[in-house]
Design a protein around this motif. Sequence first.
Motif, short mmCIF file in Angstrom:
data_model
loop_
_atom_site.label_atom_id
_atom_site.label_comp_id
_atom_site.label_asym_id
_atom_site.label_seq_id
_atom_site.Cartn_x
_atom_site.Cartn_y
_atom_site.Cartn_z
N ARG A 204 0.84 -1.21 0.00
CA ARG A 204 0.00 0.00 0.00
C ARG A 204 0.88 1.26 0.00
N ILE B 43 -6.42 14.24 7.03
CA ILE B 43 -6.19 14.38 8.47
C ILE B 43 -6.57 15.82 8.84
N ARG C 34 -10.62 7.25 12.54
CA ARG C 34 -10.67 7.46 11.10
C ARG C 34 -9.31 7.92 10.57
N GLU C 35 -8.69 8.82 11.32
CA GLU C 35 -7.36 9.30 10.90
C GLU C 35 -6.35 8.15 10.91
N THR D 157 -6.91 5.95 8.02
CA THR D 157 -6.38 6.57 6.80
C THR D 157 -4.87 6.35 6.71
N LEU D 158 -4.21 6.56 7.85
CA LEU D 158 -2.75 6.37 7.85
C LEU D 158 -2.41 4.93 7.51
N LYS D 159 -3.23 4.02 8.03
CA LYS D 159 -2.95 2.61 7.76
C LYS D 159 -3.16 2.31 6.27
N VAL D 160 -4.20 2.89 5.72
CA VAL D 160 -4.49 2.65 4.31
C VAL D 160 -3.37 3.20 3.42
N MET E 102 -9.92 -0.94 8.40
CA MET E 102 -9.72 0.20 7.53
C MET E 102 -10.99 0.53 6.76
N LEU F 225 -13.25 3.93 7.46
CA LEU F 225 -13.27 4.97 6.44
C LEU F 225 -14.64 5.11 5.78
#
Lengths: 231, 820
Positions: free
Chosen positions: A81, A95, B721-722, B725-728, B812, B816
């Motif tokens: 990813r 963010i 959620r943040e 997003t970082l994980k995605v 994730m 999201l």
Amino acid sequence: MIRFEKVSKIYGQGEARTAALDDASFEVESGSFVVVLGPSGAGKSTLLNLLGGMDDATAGAILVGSLDICTLNEKQLTRFRAESVGFIFQFYNLIPTLTVLENVELMRMVKRSCLPAAEVLDQVGLGGHLGKFPSQLSGGEQQRVSIARAIAKRPELLLCDEPTGALDSDTGVHILKLLQDIARTHKTTVVIVTHNAAIAEAADVVIRVRDGHIESTTREPAPCDITEVRW
Amino acid sequence: MILLRKMGRDLLGHKAQFLSLFLISLLAVGFYTGITAEYRGMELSGRDFFEETNLATLWVFGEDFTEDELEAVAALEDVEQVERLLLYETQARLPDAPALTVRYREGDEINRLLVWEGAAFVPDDERIWLDLRFAEARGLTVGDSLSFTVAGTSVDAQIAGLVYSPELVYPELGDSLSPDYGAHGHVFTGIGNLPQPDAAALAEAAATLSATTATQGDATQAAGTEGAALGSRGFQPPFNQLVVYAPAAIEHQYSLEEDVEGVLGSRAATILVQENHPTASTLWAECEQHAIFANAFPVLFMFIAVLVMLSTMSRLVSKQATLIGTMKALGVQRGAIAAHYVGYGFLIMLAGGLLGAALGPPFVPELFKPSITRFFTLPYWQTYREPFFFILPFVIALAGALVSWLSSRRILAQAPAEAMRPRAPREARHSPLEALPFWKRLSPSLQLTERDMRRNKLRSVMSVVSSMGVSALLLVAFLSWSIMDEMVSWQYSTINNFASRATLAEDGDAGELRRLTERYEALPLMEQAIEIRLPASPASKVTGTLQAFESTGPEGGEAAGNGSEAGEAENEALLRVTDPERRIRSLEDDQVLMSYGVARNLGLGVGERFEWHRYGEGGWHEATVDAINRNPLVWGLTMTPDTLEGFGIDFEPTALLSARMIAADEAGVQSVVSAEEISAGMDLMLEAMVMMASVMIAVAVLISIFTLYNLSTLTFSEMERELATLKVVGFKRRQIVMLLFAQNLILSVLGFIPGIPLGWKIADLMFNAQGGTLDMATLLIPSDVLLTLAVVWGLCAVVALLFIRKVARLDMVGSLKAPE
């Protein structure tokens, strides 16, 4: 090249068994502008999530180039990813506590060879908004930031889940135009999941999904420019 | 009922947060009720024992108290009874010749004996009664005989009973500072059993007894000097103590003391009021110290619990805003919805509190019993319970309910449509920090952390305040440990520089003393019990010890009197003197040094005047505080033999200190203890406090983990959620966990900074209120501050580790897609 080979995603067992995606197979070439169409609950987002390594397939193989991502462990998927995939979501998922510039600069933490954030933001027309927070931008502008964040990594794959779903039509066109240009100029495979059939006219490949099955995969030899699409 | 089911499921859904609130409430109430049950039980046992046995209100020491004097004191207002006693110090004919205090009594109405085994005390009986702990230590029992000598007459008496005496609740600690019950026995018998020896023997005994050793707080010391009277009469028992029972005067003991002084004049050599008698004062001081622990810390715990509850409920309610709007739209009464949300806080805190109230009192006191019973002798240890133990959980639950209501009232007040409307994300703002030159060099994750903290102010403030409480709690716990260690090291490394200490026999002569001093290159030391008072208010009297030994400082040396660095002579001295900053200083002739504790107690400073005298001495000496001497164990005055003689008092050493081990079988030596034994005794003495500190550390660490985990869960939940997003976008699990860790780390440091002075203040309050005569300097020890920071950060790391799995399982897609 991207290839799905008999990919299934099954939830539950026995009578409670639900196939979000069942025996799906298709193939698209690198640098294509791909549109995945289908009604709600058809399995399009599942397809996108599997392709982006956000979810595990129950069966089958998903090849991105020569790499079968179904065989990767969590660590390898994270690297996949980070290195190869850019995501764009319907609700941007920026963010909120980072500025426009910082949201894009953040990508440097996952891939060192990112493009300069300011430069990418300039490309998407946000050069004048670098110090703003997402909440200070319109929906279209936020989606541009999201695109800039995605392309800063120079991904092989740009996966877009309803990228215009929260935008008005004019803004939507601008965003799609940007995505189409990225596919053309960067040779990035752009996959857009949508239920807006009109977009299909501008796609190189259209994959139709219904009830978890791939209904059809069609190739358009001469897709029109996105601005010519009748909404 | 349906809402109750919803509540049950919500509690399960947020089990980590609610479980930690439950546990904090349990610990706070358990700690409070446990320690309260312990010290109030001890207090109650002491009061009941003193009441049952008619503990004297005053002890009067003197010579030859007559029937007329007894009657004159008995006629004073509030005085119910007066008894005369003769205290006689001797040694038992047992291995190692333990010291024996024989109390010849006229009656048994005051300081009654509580018989543990054997016959009830009868003054006319020719047998003796023995204190139980000496009997146990020496393997003596009812029916055995005990032999000793009284003024030359050998006594061989049968033991009629083993008893508890209200005067012996706290033991004489002796040189080793640890109770050695086999080293000093107490015999009780009727005055009729006092041998009637010939005049010559009595005169000799008198001479020996007058050289008695007085130790701090030992009220019996004046007894020996009264032996002189033995030889001069036909036979009238030379009573040397009056005990006065005046329960109505317990609140104004000093005014009764003045009345007794008025009646007896100089015949009363020393008067000791009950609140200064070690049997009572040490017991109450111990209770007072435990009370501070019991009262201060649960308040801190509850404060933390309420903060965590506030942030948890705010989060829960804001997550369920749409649901609240829907319920209102469907016609559910606002009161019912409010009661539902208030119920979370109430039930959780109540459940934890009730369990704490049930578990604390039976279990916590057991932790302290071994160390407490080693020092305190009571016939019974009562279990203390009070209804408040079970009212407290309700009070805490109401606080929880109030906090829940405060968290939900804004949303509850909204119209249904407004409540159901999705909340716009809170805006982020630029901070002044961004103007700083280093801001741009910070990693985006740090920038994100800073902005997230500002954006979620409530959670951040809760975290900072919780960290402050946790830091204060940990610091107090660590300081309790290390201040005790410091005290031991200060006493046994800085002040004491000897290998052994010999207590001199009372019948030793000057030749033996000289021989021993030369042989062991020893330092003669005189210690004697004294009283100190302010000339302006004689009632403000404190008891203490006079310590006199030869100055070792250079003559007119630079170190003298100014607390500067010590000279070589002081460094080589066997016994050193330290100033208020605990630096070694010299002890000069013509200087009277007052101990820091006494000076503070009397409000005296250098140059101020006071009066003092020895127990058994009629008049008072006037003196000036020439310098302050700080010593954890010395509570009184320190001077050189020359200075002492300047007051007209002979320097009569009671102990010898040597860098070598003095042989215990030397003539003229009564007993010898090594420096190691003294130090070990000190450790024993501090055991209860160490236990308290250990319990506190354990509780502090547990509460810290619960609190940090809870707040991290909130952070995780608010940033889900943040984080997804970082994980995605490809952030590694470690990077995401580090993000949470960094935030906790920063917030904990922000709380740690005010937590340190707060903890130090609490520790100072605790040590200064510890009563007794120990001077424990509350130092802010840097290693403890660093240890506190390390533990707080360590706990942040532990909590971050607990989140690794949570991050791995972070959905994730679900996170999201949630807004859609």
